[in-house]
Design an enzyme around this catalytic site. Structure first.
Site, PDB file in Angstrom:
ATOM      1  N   GLY A  31       0.861  -1.380  -0.639  1.00  0.00           N
ATOM      2  CA  GLY A  31      -0.239   0.139  -0.207  1.00  0.00           C
ATOM      3  C   GLY A  31       0.766   1.346   0.140  1.00  0.00           C
ATOM      4  N   SER A  33       1.753   3.007  -2.864  1.00  0.00           N
ATOM      5  CA  SER A  33       1.491   4.299  -3.569  1.00  0.00           C
ATOM      6  C   SER A  33       1.488   5.893  -3.275  1.00  0.00           C
ATOM      7  CB  SER A  33       0.348   4.329  -5.101  1.00  0.00           C
ATOM      8  OG  SER A  33      -0.781   3.848  -4.174  1.00  0.00           O
ATOM      9  N   ARG A  34       0.677   5.699  -2.372  1.00  0.00           N
ATOM     10  CA  ARG A  34       0.378   7.036  -1.366  1.00  0.00           C
ATOM     11  C   ARG A  34       0.217   7.235  -0.195  1.00  0.00           C
ATOM     12  NH1 ARG A  34      -5.852   6.687  -0.960  1.00  0.00           N
ATOM     13  NH2 ARG A  34      -6.506   4.702  -2.052  1.00  0.00           N
ATOM     14  N   VAL A  83      -2.949  -7.799  -1.885  1.00  0.00           N
ATOM     15  CA  VAL A  83      -2.407  -8.662  -0.972  1.00  0.00           C
ATOM     16  C   VAL A  83      -2.987  -9.678  -0.033  1.00  0.00           C
ATOM     17  CG1 VAL A  83      -0.781  -7.015  -0.468  1.00  0.00           C
ATOM     18  CG2 VAL A  83      -3.233  -7.018   0.985  1.00  0.00           C
ATOM     19  N   TYR A 181     -13.203  -1.298  11.265  1.00  0.00           N
ATOM     20  CA  TYR A 181     -11.259  -1.192  11.122  1.00  0.00           C
ATOM     21  C   TYR A 181     -11.094  -1.581  12.592  1.00  0.00           C
ATOM     22  CZ  TYR A 181      -7.269   2.082  10.631  1.00  0.00           C
ATOM     23  OH  TYR A 181      -6.265   2.855  10.457  1.00  0.00           O
ATOM     24  N   LYS A 185      -7.726  -3.878  12.737  1.00  0.00           N
ATOM     25  CA  LYS A 185      -6.370  -3.600  13.641  1.00  0.00           C
ATOM     26  C   LYS A 185      -5.790  -4.623  14.904  1.00  0.00           C
ATOM     27  CE  LYS A 185      -4.990  -0.796  10.157  1.00  0.00           C
ATOM     28  NZ  LYS A 185      -3.426  -1.247   9.311  1.00  0.00           N
TER      29      LYS A 185
END
Length: 275
Positions: A31, A33-34, A83, A181, A185
């Site tokens: 992850g 790219s930004r 992924v 989320y 996590k």
């Protein structure tokens, strides 16, 4: 200029220089790219690492990260892989090994699409659906399991490796109840500890870093200065944690300076939470 001002200026200047902690190390950042992932990739490259910039859909952004790294004298290449798909991750790992012969560092940063909306259905146990949980568990936990399984043969053969899982300080203090989320996590903490316990015999260290509201990422781009100022007043350091600050903590855990640390869950939020 006072002595204290001069000292602070020296400190600020020193913080802008990234030491060569990762010279010739080979890293995969998922992850990347930004946002935070891009910053981690850039700072790892600045510290001397050769970085595989993993991305899912944002090819142009990933290539821009690679171009920035190369322009500043670093080494990197972009690779598209989902992924949540083990075969795609294995192909990415094989490409890294073909190019560079080893994998020293894995940073599990990839995150499924998510909107941090305090009024969303997934912020209440009365309205959250299991589909919310399963999407986050697949993207966060399954994604991390896949990447670890893919890099493990190489790291075991090397008898050394660093795996760094990225989490959130909401697992310690759920100021907004993002059930899906935060639960996913939180599961990374258990995964981290189990991995550290099993893989330590092979010289593989596994740790987790949990960030707060970082200044500034895509996720926090709509956050006002007033909110950041409020967060700063509630932390012992009296400042909001920047993306660069968090990435520097990743560098520490990826480097040989942390060889005696494994199985740890560390908050990187200026002391806002103290797990």
């Amino acid at each position: 200029m006072t002595e204290s001002t001069s000292t602070q200026n020296t400190l600020n200047k020193s913080h802008s220089v990234i030491p060569a902690l990762l010279t010739d190390k080979v890293a995969i950042v998922t992850g990347a790219s930004r946002g935070l992932g891009a910053q981690i990739a850039q700072q790892m490259a600045a510290a001397g690492a050769i970085v595989c910039v993993n991305y899912l859909n944002s090819k142009q952004a990933a290539e821009a990260v690679v171009a920035d790294i190369i322009a500043t004298g670093g080494q990197a290449f972009a690779y598209q892989a989902d992924v949540t798909d083990l075969e795609q991750v294995q192909a990415m790992v094989a490409e890294v090994i073909t190019r560079h012969g080893r994998i020293d560092i894995l940073v599990n940063n990839a995150l499924p699409s998510y909107q941090f909306n305090p009024s969303a259905a997934y912020t209440s146990i009365e309205t959250v659906k299991w589909s919310h949980f399963s999407q986050q568990m697949d993207g966060i936990v399954k994604g991390a399991v896949n990447t670890v399984q893919a890099v493990l043969p190489q790291m075991k053969a090397q008898q050394v490796g660093k795996i760094i899982n990225i989490s959130t300080n909401l697992v310690y203090n759920p100021v907004v109840t993002y059930y899906d989320y935060t639960t996913a996590k939180s599961a990374l903490i258990g995964l981290t500890r189990n991995l550290a316990s099993e893989l330590g015999q092979y010289g593989i260290r596994v740790n987790l870093l949990a960030g707060g509201l970082l200044k500034t990422t895509d996720a926090s781009s709509l956050t006002t200065e007033e909110v950041f100022d409020y967060i700063a007043t509630t932390t012992p350091l009296r400042q909001a944690t920047s993306v660069a600050d968090f990435a520097n903590s990743v560098l520490l855990m990826a480097s040989d300076l942390s060889m005696a640390i494994t199985g740890q869950s560390i908050a990187v939020d200026g002391g806002l939470t103290m797990p």
